[in-house]
Design a protein around this motif. Sequence first.
Motif, PDB file in Angstrom:
ATOM      1  N   ASN A  38      33.988  60.976 -26.325  1.00  0.00           N
ATOM      2  CA  ASN A  38      35.343  61.464 -26.052  1.00  0.00           C
ATOM      3  C   ASN A  38      36.037  62.027 -27.289  1.00  0.00           C
ATOM      4  O   ASN A  38      37.217  62.321 -27.239  1.00  0.00           O
ATOM      5  N   LYS A  39      35.319  62.176 -28.405  1.00  0.00           N
ATOM      6  CA  LYS A  39      35.901  62.730 -29.632  1.00  0.00           C
ATOM      7  C   LYS A  39      35.156  64.001 -30.032  1.00  0.00           C
ATOM      8  O   LYS A  39      33.944  64.085 -29.902  1.00  0.00           O
ATOM      9  N   THR A  40      35.922  64.954 -30.520  1.00  0.00           N
ATOM     10  CA  THR A  40      35.314  66.171 -31.070  1.00  0.00           C
ATOM     11  C   THR A  40      35.853  66.398 -32.479  1.00  0.00           C
ATOM     12  O   THR A  40      36.929  65.915 -32.834  1.00  0.00           O
ATOM     13  N   LYS A  41      35.089  67.133 -33.250  1.00  0.00           N
ATOM     14  CA  LYS A  41      35.484  67.500 -34.615  1.00  0.00           C
ATOM     15  C   LYS A  41      35.154  68.964 -34.831  1.00  0.00           C
ATOM     16  O   LYS A  41      34.170  69.487 -34.310  1.00  0.00           O
ATOM     17  N   ASP A  42      35.991  69.597 -35.641  1.00  0.00           N
ATOM     18  CA  ASP A  42      35.737  70.984 -36.010  1.00  0.00           C
ATOM     19  C   ASP A  42      34.666  71.055 -37.082  1.00  0.00           C
ATOM     20  O   ASP A  42      34.550  70.156 -37.920  1.00  0.00           O
ATOM     21  N   MET A  43      33.887  72.126 -37.046  1.00  0.00           N
ATOM     22  CA  MET A  43      32.873  72.385 -38.059  1.00  0.00           C
ATOM     23  C   MET A  43      33.399  73.454 -39.010  1.00  0.00           C
ATOM     24  O   MET A  43      33.985  74.444 -38.572  1.00  0.00           O
TER      25      MET A  43
END
Length: 176
Positions: A165-170
Amino acid sequence: MLSAKCMFNFKTAIDDVVISDINKEDLIDVRQWLNSQKDMDKDFENKGITFEEMLERFLEYYISENEIFLKITKDKKIIGIFKGRFEFKDINQFIIWYFLIDKKHRNKGIGTKIITKLIEYSKEKMNIDEICSVTIKDNYDGIRFWKNLGFKEMRIVKDFFDRGNKTKDMIILKKN
């Protein structure tokens, strides 16, 4: 059955550190080492990597003629891993997808020496024109490391890394 033969057959030493291809026989040790790195992915739940996930990463590397997957050892113990990809299109490019050194070996210059050696190799042996690295956007230590090596921020890919349920930018950095 997979043989132990690897595409690049890369092996070099820097001081007392050896950098070499990961072979199928290394997968259990690499997985155990990766799972021991508690500061990895601090903002995601670090549940560790399963053997199946490790095998999948290895097979990606093994079946692709453009992948490089390396273990970094000292006194025959894994202290780091490296994964990258060569792209041969309009511009010959080396993309560094993953580079992790054991916390107790950081800030001693070995990471800089390893990346410098791999950049030299990619330019001399692979005819690479452009080198890029990727990291999580809020990995400030990682970004500082790449910037100290002459990399500059090129662009950001929103929500690239997804863990449940978590996303991160690259962030993509390019060597000038």
